[in-house]
Design a protein around this motif. Structure first.
Motif, short mmCIF file in Angstrom:
data_model
loop_
_atom_site.label_atom_id
_atom_site.label_comp_id
_atom_site.label_asym_id
_atom_site.label_seq_id
_atom_site.Cartn_x
_atom_site.Cartn_y
_atom_site.Cartn_z
N PRO A 151 0.81 -1.41 -0.14
CA PRO A 151 0.06 0.01 0.04
C PRO A 151 0.84 1.36 -0.04
O PRO A 151 0.22 2.44 -0.04
CB PRO A 151 -0.90 -0.06 1.50
N LEU A 152 2.17 1.07 0.22
CA LEU A 152 3.20 2.27 0.23
C LEU A 152 3.02 3.07 -1.22
O LEU A 152 3.73 2.41 -2.35
CB LEU A 152 4.34 2.04 0.64
N GLN A 153 2.88 4.12 -1.25
CA GLN A 153 2.84 4.87 -2.41
C GLN A 153 4.00 6.04 -2.13
O GLN A 153 4.60 6.31 -0.90
CB GLN A 153 1.46 5.74 -2.70
N VAL A 154 4.42 6.59 -3.48
CA VAL A 154 5.34 7.54 -3.38
C VAL A 154 5.29 8.79 -2.31
O VAL A 154 6.32 8.98 -1.68
CB VAL A 154 5.80 8.12 -4.92
N TRP A 155 4.27 9.31 -2.47
CA TRP A 155 3.87 10.55 -1.61
C TRP A 155 4.11 10.10 -0.29
O TRP A 155 4.50 10.82 0.74
CB TRP A 155 2.65 11.07 -1.76
N LEU A 156 3.49 8.94 0.18
CA LEU A 156 3.62 8.43 1.65
C LEU A 156 4.83 8.16 2.18
O LEU A 156 5.31 8.60 3.09
CB LEU A 156 2.70 6.95 1.79
N VAL A 157 5.76 7.67 1.18
CA VAL A 157 7.27 7.26 1.54
C VAL A 157 7.95 8.69 1.62
O VAL A 157 8.50 8.86 2.73
CB VAL A 157 7.75 6.24 0.68
N TRP A 158 7.61 9.62 0.90
CA TRP A 158 8.28 10.83 0.79
C TRP A 158 8.05 11.59 2.21
O TRP A 158 8.91 12.16 3.00
CB TRP A 158 7.84 11.69 -0.27
N TYR A 159 6.63 11.55 2.62
CA TYR A 159 6.05 12.25 3.84
C TYR A 159 6.78 11.49 5.01
O TYR A 159 7.24 12.15 5.92
CB TYR A 159 4.64 12.11 3.88
N ILE A 160 6.74 10.25 4.99
CA ILE A 160 7.47 9.51 6.15
C ILE A 160 8.77 9.84 6.29
O ILE A 160 9.37 10.05 7.64
CB ILE A 160 7.14 7.75 6.06
N GLY A 161 9.54 9.79 5.27
CA GLY A 161 10.71 9.97 5.29
C GLY A 161 11.33 11.45 5.69
O GLY A 161 12.05 11.68 6.54
N ALA A 162 10.42 12.56 5.33
CA ALA A 162 10.37 13.79 5.66
C ALA A 162 10.20 14.02 7.08
O ALA A 162 10.81 14.65 8.04
CB ALA A 162 9.68 14.73 5.14
N SER A 163 9.07 13.12 7.67
CA SER A 163 9.00 13.30 9.16
C SER A 163 9.63 12.59 10.00
O SER A 163 10.21 13.53 11.18
CB SER A 163 7.47 12.54 9.19
N ILE A 164 10.52 11.63 9.63
CA ILE A 164 11.60 10.95 10.45
C ILE A 164 12.64 12.02 10.43
O ILE A 164 13.30 12.17 11.53
CB ILE A 164 11.98 9.55 9.94
N SER A 165 13.35 12.40 9.39
CA SER A 165 14.37 13.35 9.26
C SER A 165 14.11 14.60 10.01
O SER A 165 14.96 15.21 10.99
CB SER A 165 14.90 13.57 7.90
N SER A 166 12.90 15.39 9.74
CA SER A 166 12.79 16.60 10.65
C SER A 166 12.41 16.27 11.72
O SER A 166 12.89 17.18 12.89
CB SER A 166 11.67 17.11 9.52
N GLY A 167 11.78 15.25 12.28
CA GLY A 167 11.33 15.20 13.64
C GLY A 167 12.74 14.84 14.18
O GLY A 167 12.68 15.32 15.62
N TYR A 168 13.66 14.15 13.88
CA TYR A 168 14.97 14.02 14.58
C TYR A 168 15.67 15.13 14.78
O TYR A 168 16.12 15.72 15.95
CB TYR A 168 15.79 13.05 13.99
N VAL A 169 15.64 16.34 13.73
CA VAL A 169 16.40 17.44 13.78
C VAL A 169 15.54 18.39 14.90
O VAL A 169 16.33 19.15 15.68
CB VAL A 169 16.57 18.07 12.39
N SER A 170 14.13 18.48 14.81
CA SER A 170 13.41 19.07 15.59
C SER A 170 13.81 18.70 17.05
O SER A 170 13.80 19.59 17.98
CB SER A 170 11.88 19.06 15.30
N ARG A 171 13.60 17.38 17.35
CA ARG A 171 13.84 17.08 18.84
C ARG A 171 15.42 17.49 19.33
O ARG A 171 15.42 17.92 20.33
CB ARG A 171 13.75 15.58 18.80
N LYS A 172 16.45 17.53 18.51
CA LYS A 172 17.48 18.16 19.04
C LYS A 172 17.66 19.38 18.93
O LYS A 172 18.35 19.85 19.99
CB LYS A 172 18.77 17.61 17.89
#
Length: 206
Positions: free
Chosen positions: A179-200
């Motif tokens: 069920p993984l589509q390109v937009w979902l993978v892009w969004y998840i990847g952005a969430s993980i990377s930006s979330g890590y930076v935001s927490r720091k």
């Protein structure tokens, strides 16, 4: 948003929990999805048209990630949880030592202390759910709107495809795996990377 004590929820927390559940049903119930889209579109639609869409998705994920990181810092007592975990580890070592020495009186006292500590940990676990509940008030509507904008023909505000390095042009709704589509993978990847930076960043500022 602040509770009166570490283990209980305030009336505002409970209200936020009910609202979060209602918003979550928007993933499955079309009328609720339509209501969420109607509220969120005036804010997000102009930004989706004005910014390059890949950047818009990244910014949306980053904003929700920053919001979640701030909530976790404000509502989760990480230091207290770490102290409880360290104390439990020490107690377990003391129990092992008392058991090896056959000191039943010491064992009884340590077991009682363990039970009290476990109750404190359960209260902390209940309290740790609060940031997730409050974050859903923003992350759920944002995600539901994004899904609608990309999959609804009526939206007509998002590009059909974008250029991805090495791969080339690829449709946002192209399926990658299951069920993984390109937009979902892009969004998840952005969430993980930006979330890590935001927490720091939030931890450093705090």
């Amino acid at each position: 948003m602040e509770s009166q004590n570490g283990g209980s929820w305030s009336k505002y927390d409970k209200l936020a929990g009910l609202l979060a559940v209602a918003l979550f049903t928007g993933y499955f119930v079309q009328p609720i999805e339509a209501a969420i889209v109607a509220v969120v579109s005036p804010l997000l639609s102009p930004l989706a048209v004005w910014l390059p869409f890949s950047l818009f998705v990244f910014a949306l994920a980053g904003t929700t990630g920053l919001y979640t990181a701030i909530l976790q810092t404000k509502l989760r007592d990480t230091e207290r949880m770490e102290r409880l975990q360290e104390k439990m580890k020490t107690l377990q070592e003391n129990v092992k030592t008392a058991r090896n020495e056959g000191d039943e009186d010491e064992l009884d006292g340590l077991r009682q202390e363990q039970q009290e500590l476990m109750q404190s940990q359960l209260k902390m676990m209940k309290s740790s759910v609060r940031p997730m509940v409050w974050s859903l008030l923003v992350t759920a509507p944002a995600f539901i709107w994004l899904r609608w904008a990309l999959t609804s023909p009526a939206a007509a505000i998002t590009p059909v495809a974008f250029f991805f390095p090495v791969i080339g042009q690829i449709a946002w709704t192209a399926t990658i795996v299951g069920p993984l589509q390109v937009w979902l993978v892009w969004y998840i990847g952005a969430s993980i990377s930006s979330g890590y930076v935001s927490r720091k960043i939030v931890q450093r500022v705090a």
